[in-house]
Write an enzyme that holds these catalytic residues in place. Structure first.
Site, PDB file in Angstrom:
ATOM      1  N   TYR A 111      18.893 -39.503  25.178  1.00 17.12           N
ATOM      2  CA  TYR A 111      17.963 -39.823  25.702  1.00 17.12           C
ATOM      3  C   TYR A 111      17.557 -41.201  25.271  1.00 17.12           C
ATOM      4  CZ  TYR A 111      13.171 -40.290  27.250  1.00 17.12           C
ATOM      5  OH  TYR A 111      11.831 -40.879  27.567  1.00 17.12           O
ATOM      6  N   TRP A 113      15.837 -45.618  26.509  1.00 18.18           N
ATOM      7  CA  TRP A 113      15.459 -46.674  27.589  1.00 18.18           C
ATOM      8  C   TRP A 113      16.582 -47.694  27.676  1.00 18.18           C
ATOM      9  CZ3 TRP A 113      10.825 -48.666  29.947  1.00 18.18           C
ATOM     10  CH2 TRP A 113       9.713 -47.523  30.199  1.00 18.18           C
TER      11      TRP A 113
END
Ligand SMILES: Nc1nc2c(c(=O)[nH]1)N[C@H]1C(S)=C(S)[C@@H](COP(=O)(O)OP(=O)(O)OC[C@H]3O[C@@H](n4cnc5c(=O)[nH]c(N)nc54)[C@H](O)[C@@H]3O)O[C@H]1N2
Ligand SMILES: Nc1nc2c(c(=O)[nH]1)N[C@H]1C(S)=C(S)[C@@H](COP(=O)(O)OP(=O)(O)OC[C@H]3O[C@@H](n4cnc5c(=O)[nH]c(N)nc54)[C@H](O)[C@@H]3O)O[C@H]1N2
Ligand SMILES: [Mo]
Length: 768
Positions: A111, A113
């Site tokens: 996970y 950004w």
């Protein structure tokens, strides 16, 4: 001296970058952006400093030996090796694990950004690689909105649609009268948008609504969550208790005959099974304003007045995503929808419910959306999944069952963790628990440009290029523009793109062609453009050729053929002709599906459930302050926290925790003092700043300070830089969504006496 100006795109804006002698000298928002984010300045020195120069392998792992000294992860020294050795080690280890344990034993959830840029998107590259080598255990949902993503499809519609379709600021200005926002309208968060953002327009949108007479109410722990120019009314509330307040508003609407029965009859199901709960007929507790006042700390007459105000004016009820990043975070979102239905403004221009206005820059914006093609990722033959925030549970409890959205699943036994483009030592809760969990797998492989905490906690580290060191295309499905991302500067000699790293490993596994399909990076971008062009044709417009786009540097989507209708307006007019995708086709105030799961912590209609800790609850005797760990105004999460810009906003490299002057005075804490925050899960140092605009028993410490344990690798070590996740708890929102519950957190704070060690996070690790 050589100089040039080149264009880059980030998840906080598009910038012209001045490069002098091969280094970024300054950064300017582009002409199109009315309100560029200052976070751009993190690139200036940040891109160049603290880089991982060469592939590196952790000493204990390289030496082999019993268990490869797993408990030294995060503390060990590293050995630099050449690319061929590193790629071979990684390929052999992946092959060993998939052969001996099966692909399920590889965790590739990864996970995070990472960076803007559609091709060099670290997670897409990783998932493509994993699918080529036979799959892996993956994660579902996000840290951002896990509870929303899970509950709302049962109640209204799919999250990915509603995130983009919901009410815009223009509609609020046109038709709205009152905006009541739980968690405020944190415009600081709208600097950022996943995948990139061209124009920062949210602040302007709110101003226009205000100028047209829309009134604003903020319900939350911080006045400053909503900008002062809205003249908003601030109603402080104990964090985590919003549902009680909403139920009391429902109670007032019911007793005073203010419920829009016609809307409920036409567009919803299940109100008759919910109403007895509000009245107290089903559980003996009427949800009166007095009842809610005792829980929330909001006076009963304020709640009553608020209910009447909402009933008399067209109201948009909004909730920040933070509300669902909390224990039982499904409930405030469901209850917000129910309340909006009782008020009857759903499907009107500027009224109804909304989620996350201001939380990212695209929410509530007018721009056209378009589903650009992503890097083709193939499919995984492995079905093993976890809800994303259950990673430590997975590592600590292999083969144990868990609940998730009506399914009974089992945690796989993970032997290899692969991370590219995220930082779990930033994003996960209860980092001491994560440090312990992290000692379980045999091997951790990480790609990172910088020596971040996740890189330090790896066994094999590959030096990745930054987005400023490679070409890419920024094409976000949230944004009306696409941009060419130029290579701004040369990468360090030994850094490679995530794509090139995976291609190198795939080649050593005999799968090089399967991974690259013979394309180089530009050919891949062209391929993605062509696939997007097909979608555009289906949507009734033509994209320019890839070469023309490349030469022009950017492309703007044509305006939509028809003006968009307010969200859910068709449904409101004729729900039978425009049903939602819920089982009943209507908004579900009672959900038979959810009820059928039989979860105590998420029953068939919204309810007030005690969180595991809160102000006014049992634990508050020992830990009397609520910690809000909100998003940082001065960076994106933990990205570039080592930059001068991010550090300028700290004190002695420690993150600033805001505290109410009364709470500070009680504890002898002066403005600027070094303080220790603690609870039963951990402790960190921070620098205190007095702030009268907080609820008196709330602390606000932004996320994203790089994890800096005084004793690296040791569970329970004092954290030195102000990382709130040594204090937060690692428990799922409920059996339904299993989302993160970071915002449910009690702490105590005290002055830190004695010599405070300086945070050690902004240095490279030791090398042999
Ligand atoms: N206490 C608390 N914790 C929270 C939250 C909260 O509210 N409170 N919020 C949560 C939320 S909503 C989120 S979304 C998460 C965010 O958590 P993350 O998304 O994991 O945080 P980032 O700091 O963005 O991590 C991205 C990492 O990718 C690296 N990176 C950048 N570019 C590249 C690249 O091109 N290639 C590679 N390989 N790496 C790259 C960066 O250096 C950085 O280490 O945090 C969550 N954590
Ligand atoms: N500058 C910047 N912007 C960002 C990001 C970033 O890192 N930097 N990250 C982006 C990401 S990934 C996400 S998911 C979004 C997140 O957007 P949000 O989830 O909205 O962000 P937060 O900053 O965690 O929380 C907003 C406010 O909610 C309030 N709040 C917390 N708990 C409660 C509660 O129980 N009740 C009430 N009423 N209020 C509460 C707090 O005062 C807090 O300041 O932000 C995005 N925007
Ligand atoms: Mo997020």
């Amino acid at each position: 001296m050589s100089s040039a100006t080149r264009r880059t795109a980030t998840q906080w804006g598009v910038y012209d970058v001045d490069v002098v002698d091969g280094r970024i000298a300054s950064v300017r928002g582009i002409d199109l952006d009315p309100d560029p984010s200052p976070i751009g300045d993190t690139l200036v020195d940040g891109v160049h400093s603290l880089r991982i120069e060469r592939p590196a392998v952790r000493q204990g792992w390289l030496d082999g030996g019993p268990d490869r000294a797993r408990d030294r992860r995060g503390a060990d020294s590293f050995v630099e090796v050449d690319w061929d050795v590193a790629l071979r080690l990684a390929a052999d280890e992946i092959d060993r694990v998939r052969t001996e344990r099966g692909n399920e034993a590889i965790y590739g959830g990864s996970y995070g950004w990472a960076s803007a840029g559609r091709f060099h998107h670290a997670q897409s590259q990783l998932h493509r690689f994993m699918n080529v080598i036979g799959g892996c255990t993956r994660s579902v949902g996000s840290y951002s909105t896990a509870a929303a993503q899970t509950i709302l499809p049962h109640v209204v519609e799919q999250w990915y649609r509603m995130e983009l379709e919901q009410t815009t600021w223009s509609e609020i200005a046109d038709g709205g009268e009152l905006v009541v926002s739980f968690g405020g309208l944190p415009v600081r968060n709208s600097q950022v948008s996943y995948g990139g953002i061209t124009r920062h327009e949210v602040g302007d949108g709110i101003r226009r609504a205000h100028d047209r007479g829309v009134r604003f109410v903020t319900i939350g722990p911080q006045r400053s969550d909503t900008p002062g120019y809205t003249d908003h009314r601030w109603i402080p509330i104990r964090p985590g208790t919003d549902v009680a307040l909403m139920l009391a508003v429902a109670h007032v609407l019911g007793t005073e005959g203010l419920v829009d029965r016609a809307f409920l009859d036409r567009c919803t199901v299940g109100y008759e099974r919910f109403e007895p709960y509000v009245r107290g007929e089903s559980d003996g507790i009427p949800k009166t304003p007095e009842w809610a006042a005792a829980i929330t700390g909001v006076p009963a007459d304020v709640i009553t007045g608020l209910a009447r105000d909402m009933a008399r004016h067209r109201t948009l009820l909004n909730a920040s995503w933070a509300l669902q990043r909390a224990h039982h975070g499904e409930q405030p979102y469901w209850m917000l929808v129910v309340l909006a239905c009782m008020l009857g403004d759903v499907g009107t221009t500027g009224g109804g419910f909304g989620f996350g206005h201001c939380n990212e820059g695209h929410i509530g914006s007018d721009g056209r959306r378009f589903g650009w093609a992503a890097l083709p990722q193939g499919t995984s033959p492995i079905t093993s999944i976890i809800p994303v925030a259950r990673i430590a549970d997975m590592l600590l409890s292999p083969n144990q069952p868990f609940d998730f959205d009506g399914h009974r699943l089992t945690y796989p036994e993970i032997d290899l963790v692969y991370w590219a483009g995220g930082n779990p030592f930033h994003h996960h809760q209860d980092l001491n628990r994560l440090v312990a969990a992290w000692q379980r797998p045999s091997t951790v492989i990480v790609h990172e440009p910088w020596w971040t905490p996740i890189a330090r906690f790896a066994d094999i580290v590959f030096p990745a290029t930054t987005a400023q060191e490679r070409i890419d295309v920024c094409m976000s499905s949230h944004d009306p523009y696409a941009h060419v991302m130029e290579q701004v500067v040369e990468p360090p000699a030994d850094a490679r793109s995530d794509h090139a790293i995976f291609a190198g490993i795939a080649e050593r596994l005999g799968l090089g062609d399967a991974f690259t399909e013979g394309r180089d990076e530009r050919a891949w971008m062209e391929h993605m453009w062509e696939r997007s062009a097909e979608r555009a044709r289906a949507d009734g417009f033509d994209l320019p050729s890839f070469d023309d786009f490349w030469a022009a540097g950017r492309y703007e989507l044509p305006p939509a053929a028809e003006q968009r209708a307010a969200w859910l307006v068709d449904f409101r007019d004729d729900p039978a002709a425009h049903p939602l995708d819920t089982p009943s086709g209507r908004i579900e105030i009672f959900s038979d599906t959810i009820a059928s799961f039989g979860y105590d912590d998420c029953p068939g209609h919204p309810v007030w459930l005690e969180p595991y800790e809160r102000l006014g609850g049992a634990l508050a005797d020992r830990f009397p302050l609520h910690l809000v760990s909100h998003q940082p105004a001065t960076r994106l999460h933990s990205q570039l926290d080592h930059s001068e810009f991010s550090r300028r906003h700290k004190i002695d490299d420690r993150e600033v925790v805001r505290i109410h002057p009364d709470a500070a005075a009680e504890r002898g804490i002066a403005d600027g003092a070094t303080v220790r925050l603690f609870n039963d899960r951990g402790a960190c140092l921070a620098a205190a700043r007095l702030d009268p605009d907080l609820a008196p028993d709330v602390l606000a410490l932004p996320t994203g300070a790089w994890y800096a344990p005084a004793e690296p690798g040791v569970v329970g070590s004092l954290e030195l830089g102000g990382n709130p996740n040594v204090l937060t708890r690692d428990v799922g929102t409920s059996s339904l969504a299993q989302g993160p519950s970071a915002h449910t957190c009690l702490v105590e704070i005290e002055p830190f006496s004695g010599e405070a060690p300086s945070p050690n996070a902004y240095e490279p690790p030791p090398f042999r």
